[in-house]
Design a protein around this motif. Sequence first.
Motif, PDB file in Angstrom:
ATOM      1  N   GLY A 155      50.903  25.326  52.060  1.00 46.40           N
ATOM      2  CA  GLY A 155      49.704  25.739  51.343  1.00 46.40           C
ATOM      3  C   GLY A 155      49.211  27.102  51.777  1.00 46.40           C
ATOM      4  N   TRP A 156      49.181  27.357  53.077  1.00 46.85           N
ATOM      5  CA  TRP A 156      48.677  28.648  53.562  1.00 46.85           C
ATOM      6  C   TRP A 156      49.657  29.786  53.286  1.00 46.85           C
ATOM      7  CZ3 TRP A 156      43.868  28.981  53.819  1.00 46.85           C
ATOM      8  CH2 TRP A 156      43.083  27.903  54.246  1.00 46.85           C
ATOM      9  N   LEU A 161      50.951  34.462  49.693  1.00 44.80           N
ATOM     10  CA  LEU A 161      51.803  34.965  48.613  1.00 44.80           C
ATOM     11  C   LEU A 161      51.015  35.201  47.335  1.00 44.80           C
ATOM     12  CD1 LEU A 161      55.020  32.759  49.050  1.00 44.80           C
ATOM     13  CD2 LEU A 161      54.690  35.140  49.740  1.00 44.80           C
ATOM     14  N   SER A 162      50.032  34.323  47.067  1.00 46.59           N
ATOM     15  CA  SER A 162      49.215  34.469  45.865  1.00 46.59           C
ATOM     16  C   SER A 162      48.320  35.693  45.944  1.00 46.59           C
ATOM     17  CB  SER A 162      48.367  33.215  45.658  1.00 46.59           C
ATOM     18  OG  SER A 162      49.181  32.067  45.511  1.00 46.59           O
ATOM     19  N   LEU A 166      52.943  38.002  45.177  1.00 44.62           N
ATOM     20  CA  LEU A 166      54.368  37.685  45.304  1.00 44.62           C
ATOM     21  C   LEU A 166      54.719  36.363  44.640  1.00 44.62           C
ATOM     22  CD1 LEU A 166      55.004  38.762  48.999  1.00 44.62           C
ATOM     23  CD2 LEU A 166      56.020  39.786  46.964  1.00 44.62           C
ATOM     24  N   ARG A 167      53.805  35.403  44.713  1.00 43.18           N
ATOM     25  CA  ARG A 167      54.115  34.087  44.170  1.00 43.18           C
ATOM     26  C   ARG A 167      54.360  34.154  42.665  1.00 43.18           C
ATOM     27  NH1 ARG A 167      50.373  28.623  44.560  1.00 43.18           N
ATOM     28  NH2 ARG A 167      51.888  27.226  43.605  1.00 43.18           N
ATOM     29  N   GLN A 168      53.476  34.860  41.958  1.00 40.17           N
ATOM     30  CA  GLN A 168      53.647  34.987  40.523  1.00 40.17           C
ATOM     31  C   GLN A 168      54.937  35.739  40.192  1.00 40.17           C
ATOM     32  OE1 GLN A 168      51.024  35.459  42.513  1.00 40.17           O
ATOM     33  NE2 GLN A 168      49.160  35.921  41.334  1.00 40.17           N
ATOM     34  N   ILE A 363      43.249  33.814  41.332  1.00 40.61           N
ATOM     35  CA  ILE A 363      42.315  32.777  41.774  1.00 40.61           C
ATOM     36  C   ILE A 363      42.926  31.397  41.578  1.00 40.61           C
ATOM     37  CG2 ILE A 363      40.054  31.733  41.364  1.00 40.61           C
ATOM     38  CD1 ILE A 363      39.056  34.464  40.483  1.00 40.61           C
ATOM     39  N   ALA A 364      43.592  31.195  40.436  1.00 35.93           N
ATOM     40  CA  ALA A 364      44.196  29.893  40.151  1.00 35.93           C
ATOM     41  C   ALA A 364      45.243  29.531  41.190  1.00 35.93           C
ATOM     42  CB  ALA A 364      44.816  29.906  38.755  1.00 35.93           C
ATOM     43  N   TYR A 365      46.075  30.500  41.562  1.00 33.01           N
ATOM     44  CA  TYR A 365      47.111  30.206  42.550  1.00 33.01           C
ATOM     45  C   TYR A 365      46.522  30.012  43.939  1.00 33.01           C
ATOM     46  CZ  TYR A 365      50.684  31.176  39.107  1.00 33.01           C
ATOM     47  OH  TYR A 365      51.487  31.121  38.002  1.00 33.01           O
TER      48      TYR A 365
END
Length: 560
Positions: A155-156, A161-162, A166-168, A363-365
């Motif tokens: 989670g952290w 990443l969010s 990077l996550r997206q 924000i969502a991620y």
Amino acid sequence: MVGFTDRLNARVADSAVGRYFRLEGSGHPREREGSRFLTEIRAGLTTWAAMAYIISVNASILTDSGGTCVCSTNDGCLDDPAYNTCLGEIQRDFITTTASIASLASVLMGALANLPVGMAPGLGLNAYLAYSVVGFHGSGFITYREAMAAVFMEGWIFFILSLLGLRQWLARIMPQSLVLAVGAGIGLFIAFIGLSSGGLFVIGGDTTNLVGLGGCKPEDYIDPSMPFYCNSKVMRLPTMWLGIFTGGIFTVFLMLYRVKGAIIWGIFLTSIISWPRTTPVTAFPHTDAGDVAFDFFKKVVTFWPLKHVGNALDYNYGNGKVWYALITFLYVDILDTTGTLYSMAKFAGLRDPVTLDFENSTIAYCVDAFSISMGALMGTSPVTAFIESATGIAEGGRTGMTAIVTGIMFFISIFFAPIFASIPSWATGGALVIVGSLMIRTSREINWDYVGDALPAFLTIITIPLTYNIAYGVIAGILSYVLLNGGAWIIRKVSGGRIVPANYDLAETWVIPPGGIVPGWVKALQGRNRREEIVPMEQRPAHSPSLEEHTKGSFAASEI
């Protein structure tokens, strides 16, 4: 004439709340067309009805891991009364945990990201954790406590990443055929669990062919030490037939006629039939464990505090196997949640048609990442966005109000733990098969015309259920994709473009999506976010698509 509902919708839209959620008529420059207060409430209730099955299904799957219960004999402790009593309490813990984290995550998603998306522990990842990582009754390669520490760290890592974007970006650069194949493979995995001993028991063990027909009674097992391996008299179990017809066929009939919450109605009908103690399909046999379960069931409304799984983390990050599980969680969850959020944002008309990003994505991620870590502290597998949110969006949900109403309903569900704890596995088995059938639909979007895309996708799909391990399927798909397409690329470069596969023109084009890697909040600080004000979001189709259309390009169940 202007009715009461119209006046109420207009009054709420013209308030600070209406402007915050961008309701139609609020005067916000980016107000969301068609969003109305009462419609958002109805959409939230619809989303909860479609998602509520996860409370019992998630608890049932995670209970198979054994949680923090200790089996000292290393044989699964199937006939150990003390261990089975502990499992009963563990299941109630997981019901409280599932409803609690679904409530928290959904409310945060609605209040902070203003998206009509419900959140809860996702199907697929919970099965991977229960059957591949921790293993049935703790027979896996790490303990339940270590698995929770891996989820907490995941989670952290996702949160960082969010924030960095990077996550997206990582999810957007993955070959689409592999993304779709993982979802289809998870669908088969979930359906297999629903058909086997974790659900209907239609499929049992076979000493020669590994799997075969099940449904026999305990006295017809090959050996008491080999449960679910039938010696004879298969397909004779009354609970199996009850689950097939009421939890399966009846539920599908409801879905054929678009009855809202069809899955939860099927689960509840099967459970209600199973609750009387005088029938051959009772969920409360006259045993010590059955007596304890029935006494808890009779309370109906109560609050069950976490006794075993709350803050049950073992931060043993020196164990390499913990990192193996962590990396798998990271990869699968990136594809799962990201695919679902993009799909739901597109369906709600909130996605940028050029960059393929959507409003408040960072924000969502971050909400999703925070919820994953909080869920680990409560003792559950990773939280994800649910594709069932499409049912609420189809009802007119456009803002975070929908998700908030969904979260409130999950909060109310916490106090009905005795009801959800008394839902037997044969009541949820049909739901798992149905969810699996919805998830595997993504396979038709795979590029089957080019073997360099088709074979890695097929290996991913077939390996996940046959190895009972999502990670092995993902690894098989990635390695075969790199070897085939990387090898063909090298040969093409070395030969100066003269040697190429015969149907290379049918290969899926791999491109880096536009929009870059920099997240929106960084662009805003740099004064580069003017584009958001002039580029309209994608328009939602005028018709109301079916659930089949909702699930294109994503694979939650999660998700669903």
